[in-house]
Design an enzyme around this catalytic site. Structure first.
Site, PDB file in Angstrom:
ATOM      1  N   GLN A  31       9.985  -3.907   4.678  1.00  0.00           N
ATOM      2  CA  GLN A  31       9.064  -4.622   3.782  1.00  0.00           C
ATOM      3  C   GLN A  31       7.675  -4.764   4.386  1.00  0.00           C
ATOM      4  O   GLN A  31       6.970  -5.748   4.134  1.00  0.00           O
ATOM      5  CB  GLN A  31       9.629  -6.016   3.455  1.00  0.00           C
ATOM      6  CG  GLN A  31      10.857  -5.957   2.590  1.00  0.00           C
ATOM      7  CD  GLN A  31      10.547  -5.521   1.183  1.00  0.00           C
ATOM      8  OE1 GLN A  31      10.057  -6.288   0.390  1.00  0.00           O
ATOM      9  NE2 GLN A  31      10.806  -4.256   0.887  1.00  0.00           N
ATOM     10  N   THR A  32       7.299  -3.803   5.221  1.00  0.00           N
ATOM     11  CA  THR A  32       6.026  -3.900   5.922  1.00  0.00           C
ATOM     12  C   THR A  32       5.369  -2.528   5.957  1.00  0.00           C
ATOM     13  O   THR A  32       6.027  -1.543   6.291  1.00  0.00           O
ATOM     14  CB  THR A  32       6.255  -4.402   7.359  1.00  0.00           C
ATOM     15  OG1 THR A  32       6.955  -5.644   7.310  1.00  0.00           O
ATOM     16  CG2 THR A  32       4.947  -4.582   8.098  1.00  0.00           C
ATOM     17  N   CYS A  43      -0.840  12.705  -8.583  1.00  0.00           N
ATOM     18  CA  CYS A  43      -0.010  13.701  -9.272  1.00  0.00           C
ATOM     19  C   CYS A  43      -0.625  15.104  -9.205  1.00  0.00           C
ATOM     20  O   CYS A  43       0.092  16.099  -9.208  1.00  0.00           O
ATOM     21  CB  CYS A  43       0.200  13.293 -10.725  1.00  0.00           C
ATOM     22  SG  CYS A  43       1.174  11.792 -10.917  1.00  0.00           S
ATOM     23  N   TYR A  78      19.975   0.768   4.517  1.00  0.00           N
ATOM     24  CA  TYR A  78      18.799   1.601   4.748  1.00  0.00           C
ATOM     25  C   TYR A  78      18.590   1.880   6.237  1.00  0.00           C
ATOM     26  O   TYR A  78      18.471   3.039   6.668  1.00  0.00           O
ATOM     27  CB  TYR A  78      17.515   0.978   4.169  1.00  0.00           C
ATOM     28  CG  TYR A  78      16.316   1.638   4.803  1.00  0.00           C
ATOM     29  CD1 TYR A  78      15.930   2.915   4.408  1.00  0.00           C
ATOM     30  CD2 TYR A  78      15.674   1.050   5.899  1.00  0.00           C
ATOM     31  CE1 TYR A  78      14.906   3.583   5.062  1.00  0.00           C
ATOM     32  CE2 TYR A  78      14.647   1.708   6.546  1.00  0.00           C
ATOM     33  CZ  TYR A  78      14.268   2.970   6.128  1.00  0.00           C
ATOM     34  OH  TYR A  78      13.275   3.632   6.789  1.00  0.00           O
ATOM     35  N   ASP A  91      14.770   3.746   0.798  1.00  0.00           N
ATOM     36  CA  ASP A  91      13.832   2.622   0.812  1.00  0.00           C
ATOM     37  C   ASP A  91      13.043   2.665  -0.492  1.00  0.00           C
ATOM     38  O   ASP A  91      13.289   3.504  -1.348  1.00  0.00           O
ATOM     39  CB  ASP A  91      12.912   2.709   2.029  1.00  0.00           C
ATOM     40  CG  ASP A  91      11.840   3.747   1.822  1.00  0.00           C
ATOM     41  OD1 ASP A  91      12.123   4.756   1.147  1.00  0.00           O
ATOM     42  OD2 ASP A  91      10.725   3.572   2.328  1.00  0.00           O
ATOM     43  N   GLU A 130      12.124   0.737  12.773  1.00  0.00           N
ATOM     44  CA  GLU A 130      12.700   0.519  11.450  1.00  0.00           C
ATOM     45  C   GLU A 130      12.760  -0.959  11.084  1.00  0.00           C
ATOM     46  O   GLU A 130      12.547  -1.332   9.936  1.00  0.00           O
ATOM     47  CB  GLU A 130      14.104   1.134  11.360  1.00  0.00           C
ATOM     48  CG  GLU A 130      14.111   2.662  11.365  1.00  0.00           C
ATOM     49  CD  GLU A 130      13.274   3.260  10.236  1.00  0.00           C
ATOM     50  OE1 GLU A 130      13.064   2.604   9.212  1.00  0.00           O
ATOM     51  OE2 GLU A 130      12.810   4.409  10.405  1.00  0.00           O
TER      52      GLU A 130
END
Length: 356
Positions: free
Chosen positions: A38-39, A195, A116, A134, A33
């Site tokens: 951000q990765t 979608c 988070y 997130d 985690e």
DNA sequence: AACGCGGGGCT
DNA sequence: AGCCCAGCGTT
């Protein structure tokens, strides 16, 4: 509500197989985690294998030095993650008998673990019913419910928190959280979402309004600032033929904290034409004009960070005989071999790739 | 609440 | 060139 049932069905069929899934080891989940903050998974997965290999449990991590941990983190960015992970491991080893706190509230007290990550670990390792929000989850929910509140405000966060609490599976909260993230990264992608294969297409308010691209809403970002770095790459060859470099560890509250680099002169404007100022700096470093020779012309590298554009000039300098006082006092004299083992920012690695 | 913190992939 | 990514800590 059958949302979580449908989501989990999708997940069991389409979810990714990842090394930190199907493990009960909270430490492994924790490490994954932190790496993934951000990765992207693709970027972090190799680091995960190497990290777990080097530090298979809390105690091995707590016994390591910060330098070792940073060296392993080199190239991944956001290095405070590594420092905080290491700090927290020492805390757990010292105060908690090597066992991670078993709930999200206590997890959040550890360095580097925010809302988070606490929710992710607690739901996956301890089945705590708490949503992990997130950016995947923000994106999925903002589109499903056409939430026009920005995701990076307190007001917005509350909306998404409330929505997730209604939707989350109580039988499998960890699976639900991972399913939301997989769904966000595989189907409800930031650009060109798929979608047509989305199982929630008919209910998705953003899709109904043909407004997918308007969600999620977030505050505009600041433009990157420009910085000019001049690095003095000081090389000394001893009488025995050994090659030495002079390096420093960044200590300021700035980018690359606790990473290593060459002696640095920073300016707000491009300083490279001002050869006098640069030579004066080199002279003050080396003691006197005769103590050094500049080798060739500076090498320029542009380095783009998310929030800064760095224009870097590397000046290779050969040091003769005795070094200046300033050099001795402010910088470490290392062999090429030792330098190789130090944690360095990507920019320095890129320079080394060019010249050595 | 706003800002600072990396690096790399995608469009 | 701009946007985004399994966010968090500091101010």
């Amino acid at each position: 509500m059958d949302f979580s049932y449908r989501l989990l069905s999708w997940y069991h069929k389409n979810g990714r197989s990842l090394p930190w899934r199907d493990t009960e080891d909270a430490y492994h989940i924790w490490v994954s985690e932190i790496i993934l903050q951000q990765t992207r998974v693709d970027q972090g997965i190799h680091y995960y294998y190497r990290f777990i290999d080097a530090f298979p449990d809390v105690y091995s991590l707590s016994a390591a030095t910060e330098d070792q941990v940073l060296r392993l983190w080199q190239g991944l960015g956001y290095y405070s993650r590594a420092r905080n992970l290491h700090k927290a491991a020492r805390e757990i080893a010292g105060k908690h008998g090597g066992i991670l706190p078993g709930n999200s509230k206590d997890l959040e007290k550890l360095s580097g673990i925010g809302p988070y990550t606490a929710a992710a670990i607690a739901s996956m390792a301890f089945k705590e019913v708490v949503p992990a929000l997130d950016s995947n989850v923000y994106r999925v929910l903002s589109r499903l419910f056409a939430v026009s509140e920005a995701i990076d405000t307190v007001k917005g966060r509350k909306i998404f928190n409330d929505l997730s609490r209604d939707l989350i599976s109580h039988d499998d909260p960890g699976g639900f959280n991972q399913a939301m993230m997989d769904f966000g990264s595989l189907v409800c992608k930031p650009a060109n979402p798929d979608c047509m294969s989305c199982i929630f297409r008919l209910e998705c308010l953003a899709y109904k309004r043909n407004a997918i691209s308007r969600f999620p809403v977030r505050h505009p970002k600041k433009v990157p600032v420009k910085r000019y770095f001049v690095y003095a790459v000081l090389e000394e060859v001893s009488e025995t033929g050994e090659q030495y470099f002079f390096v420093q560890k960044r200590t300021r509250q700035d980018i690359w904290k606790h990473m290593h680099e060459f002696p640095l002169l920073e300016k707000k404007e491009n300083p490279i034409e001002n050869t006098e100022a640069i030579e004066a700096w080199l002279t003050s470093l080396c003691g006197n004009k005769k103590a050094y020779t500049i080798c060739g012309s500076p090498l320029y590298l542009k380095h783009q960070l998310t929030h800064q554009t760095i224009h870097a000039y590397f000046i290779r300098v050969r040091i003769h005989a005795v070094s200046g006082k300033k050099l001795q006092e402010s910088y470490m004299r290392t062999t090429a071999e030792t330098f190789d083992k130090l944690a360095k920012p990507r920019l320095i690695e890129r320079f080394l790739d060019c010249c050595f």
